[in-house]
Design an enzyme around this catalytic site. Sequence first.
Site, PDB file in Angstrom:
ATOM      1  CG  ASN A  74     106.266 -88.975  28.531  1.00 28.96           C
ATOM      2  OD1 ASN A  74     107.131 -89.788  28.220  1.00 28.96           O
ATOM      3  ND2 ASN A  74     106.477 -88.019  29.409  1.00 28.96           N
ATOM      4  CG  HIS A 123      97.394 -80.750  20.688  1.00 34.14           C
ATOM      5  ND1 HIS A 123      96.529 -79.753  20.308  1.00 34.14           N
ATOM      6  CD2 HIS A 123      98.349 -80.785  19.725  1.00 34.14           C
ATOM      7  CE1 HIS A 123      96.954 -79.203  19.189  1.00 34.14           C
ATOM      8  NE2 HIS A 123      98.066 -79.818  18.812  1.00 34.14           N
ATOM      9  CD  GLN A 155     107.447 -82.964  28.058  1.00 35.09           C
ATOM     10  OE1 GLN A 155     108.028 -82.177  28.789  1.00 35.09           O
ATOM     11  NE2 GLN A 155     106.724 -83.961  28.531  1.00 35.09           N
ATOM     12  CG  HIS A 196      92.745 -81.148  20.832  1.00 31.76           C
ATOM     13  ND1 HIS A 196      93.620 -80.620  21.756  1.00 31.76           N
ATOM     14  CD2 HIS A 196      91.880 -81.927  21.534  1.00 31.76           C
ATOM     15  CE1 HIS A 196      93.284 -81.057  22.967  1.00 31.76           C
ATOM     16  NE2 HIS A 196      92.236 -81.849  22.861  1.00 31.76           N
ATOM     17  CG  HIS A 249     102.589 -82.715  23.366  1.00 29.90           C
ATOM     18  ND1 HIS A 249     101.378 -83.274  23.731  1.00 29.90           N
ATOM     19  CD2 HIS A 249     103.304 -82.621  24.507  1.00 29.90           C
ATOM     20  CE1 HIS A 249     101.361 -83.487  25.033  1.00 29.90           C
ATOM     21  NE2 HIS A 249     102.526 -83.108  25.538  1.00 29.90           N
ATOM     22  CB  CYS A 278      94.041 -77.853  24.057  1.00 35.98           C
ATOM     23  SG  CYS A 278      95.637 -78.512  23.568  1.00 35.98           S
ATOM     24  CB  SER A 329      95.159 -85.920  31.063  1.00 33.65           C
ATOM     25  OG  SER A 329      95.780 -84.702  31.398  1.00 33.65           O
ATOM     26  CB  CYS A 349      94.560 -75.830  20.409  1.00 33.74           C
ATOM     27  SG  CYS A 349      93.865 -77.497  20.231  1.00 33.74           S
TER      28      CYS A 349
HETATM   29 ZN   LIG Z   1      95.000 -79.082  21.392  1.00 34.78          ZN
END
Ligand SMILES: [Zn+2]
Length: 321
Positions: free
Chosen positions: A126, A137, A141, A86, A139, A23, A134, A26
């Site tokens: 999103n 994790h 933007q 994650h 997050h 990832c 996909s 991470c």
């Molecule tokens: Zn991650």
Amino acid sequence: MTWEERWHPLREEWVVPRYDPDCYLCPGNTRVSGTTNPNYKQVFVFDNDHPSVSFGAPNVEQPWSSVYQARPARGVSRVVCYSPRHNLTLAELPADKITGLLRTWQEQYLDLGNLPEIEHVLIFENKGEAVGVSNPHPHCQIYANNFVFKTIANEVAAGRRYFSDNGRILFQDIILAEKEDGRRIIAENDSAIAFIPYFARYAYEVFVAPKNTHSHIAALSSELKDLAEVLRTVLIKFDNLWNMPFPYVMPLHQAPTDGEDHSTFHFHIEFHPPLRKPNLLKYLAGPEIGGGNFLSDTSPEDKAAELRSMPDVHYKSEAKS
Ligand SMILES: [Zn+2]
Ligand SMILES: [Zn+2]
């Protein structure tokens, strides 16, 4: 320990590791740019390695015909990791972590909005494969652009027109109407409220807003905790609907940073969830894409009642260990 996903046959779901060596979000992992993420413990912000806009954008060739225009896509795009974990979603973060994230959004709005040429800062998440993400994790933007996104420009114009016609803030009257009716309210406390608007286009479309008018999130101080609390309640109810991480597009609608007077703009967060049922997408087709207006498949009153009836405790935290 080997880093892998394990199938839980009773829950029929994947158990995702706390850390994924592949990832790029991470802590401690190296991104495509060659930069290594720090071992961050809280929120982590970095410049997007594949930015759609850049202050380094070269000059562009002008189209031959004067009917067309082009210009360099100048701006900044960033990624905000909510947590080093994650496998946690925003809905699973404790209230104080969500308040911390809201503080980061405040800083980013001011930092980026104060840059020359930046006319608007769009913060959005999103979430889920249904909207093309996909990587689980958690997050969001940020796009800081040299133009104002169309939806925001429309809301700015509608708010100004309403104020000049009625002498009132449009979003205040929406909140008032929702409170008077009451059937579509999802959560509420002293200074914040969440509701499915009367005019919702998506089945589970939810607006989360401070009750007082502030044109952007950075203008909130003591109300930030209330906003985080209502936001968290909505997120938990979403996940509890079908006992799964609930996919959505979540933009913050904030005033442009173009130097104009935006005192009639009321900051709010919108959720546009693409699913009508588990595995049933709301397809945008003839009326929506072809004609530009939405056909709503469900009643906002029914959907609000359904969402409101969901527990305020996240389904994963109910599991006895
Ligand atoms: Zn991650
Ligand atoms: Zn809006």
